[in-house]
Scaffold this active site. Structure first.
Site, PDB file in Angstrom:
ATOM      1  N   HIS A 280      34.864 -53.717 -32.761  1.00  0.00           N
ATOM      2  CA  HIS A 280      34.008 -53.404 -31.623  1.00  0.00           C
ATOM      3  C   HIS A 280      34.571 -52.262 -30.780  1.00  0.00           C
ATOM      4  O   HIS A 280      34.208 -52.095 -29.628  1.00  0.00           O
ATOM      5  CB  HIS A 280      33.803 -54.641 -30.751  1.00  0.00           C
ATOM      6  CG  HIS A 280      33.475 -55.874 -31.546  1.00  0.00           C
ATOM      7  ND1 HIS A 280      34.419 -56.815 -31.876  1.00  0.00           N
ATOM      8  CD2 HIS A 280      32.313 -56.268 -32.114  1.00  0.00           C
ATOM      9  CE1 HIS A 280      33.851 -57.763 -32.610  1.00  0.00           C
ATOM     10  NE2 HIS A 280      32.583 -57.457 -32.772  1.00  0.00           N
TER      11      HIS A 280
HETATM   12  S1  FES Z   1      37.241 -55.150 -30.489  1.00  0.00           S
HETATM   13 FE1  FES Z   1      36.334 -57.000 -31.165  1.00  0.00          FE
HETATM   14  S2  FES Z   1      37.884 -57.878 -32.405  1.00  0.00           S
HETATM   15 FE2  FES Z   1      38.800 -56.032 -31.670  1.00  0.00          FE
END
Ligand code: FES
Length: 199
Positions: free
Chosen positions: A158
């Protein structure tokens, strides 16, 4: 009871971290793969892991397993260390004050987050949903990173970013810095992960 750095080809190590909502909308497992040679002692649950970092060159990283988790050891360059203080305003917890008992032992609550400035020792698991971030040591503009990127890690799940001390940048999904595990040096280059003091 010694462990050797990665790339010795003895065993392939695969850990899949579940990443709900990963890129492309697929609940994907994002694995990382590396090799290592665990000691008999380390195979026992929770045993400390001893490793010689003498062969690690500035700018290189190796990974060892401790308690089923990947522990990264990065030998930082003078340039990488010099960049750290300048990043403080951009970081969520620049002084490592959050969850100190879980994330940052007292001896790592400093600008470098380490016992020895050169060597970063962190658990390579993102504090968001547990993916393993990727190395992004190259500086400068590149996909998914700011143009003035000073080197660090990018979580592919993410987009959380961490600096070369494992400190998370502000306004990212990951809430916390990467964990500094208990560790100590048995000599200039022999590192014990999992204990703060000599066994
Ligand atoms: S940003 Fe979601 S698991 Fe690392």
């Amino acid at each position: 009871m010694s462990d050797k750095p990665v790339d010795n080809g003895k065993r392939t190590w695969l850990i899949a971290s579940t990443c709900a909502g990963a890129v492309g909308g697929v609940a994907a497992a994002v694995p990382f793969v590396t090799s290592f040679q665990p000691s008999e002692r380390a195979k026992a649950a929770g045993a400390p892991v001893e490793i010689d970092v003498a062969g690690l060159k500035p700018g290189e990283k190796l990974t060892v397993e401790w308690r089923g988790k990947p522990v990264w050891i990065v030998r930082r360059t003078p340039e990488q260390l010099a960049a750290l203080p300048k990043l403080d305003p951009l970081l969520a917890d620049p002084k490592s004050e959050r969850k100190p008992d879980e994330l940052t032992p007292p001896y790592a609550r400093n600008e470098n987050r380490s016992r020895k400035p050169e060597y970063l020792v962190v658990v390579g698991i993102c504090s968001h949903l547990g993916c393993s971030p990727s190395d992004k040591f190259q500086t400068g503009a590149q996909p998914s990173l700011p143009d003035d990127w000073a080197g660090g890690f990018l979580c592919p799940c993410h987009g959380s970013t961490f600096d070369m001390a494992g400190r998370v940048f502000k306004n990212k999904p990951a809430p916390d810095n990467l964990e500094v595990p208990p560790h100590t040096y048995l000599s200039d280059t022999r590192l014990l992960i999992g204990e703060d003091k000599k066994a």
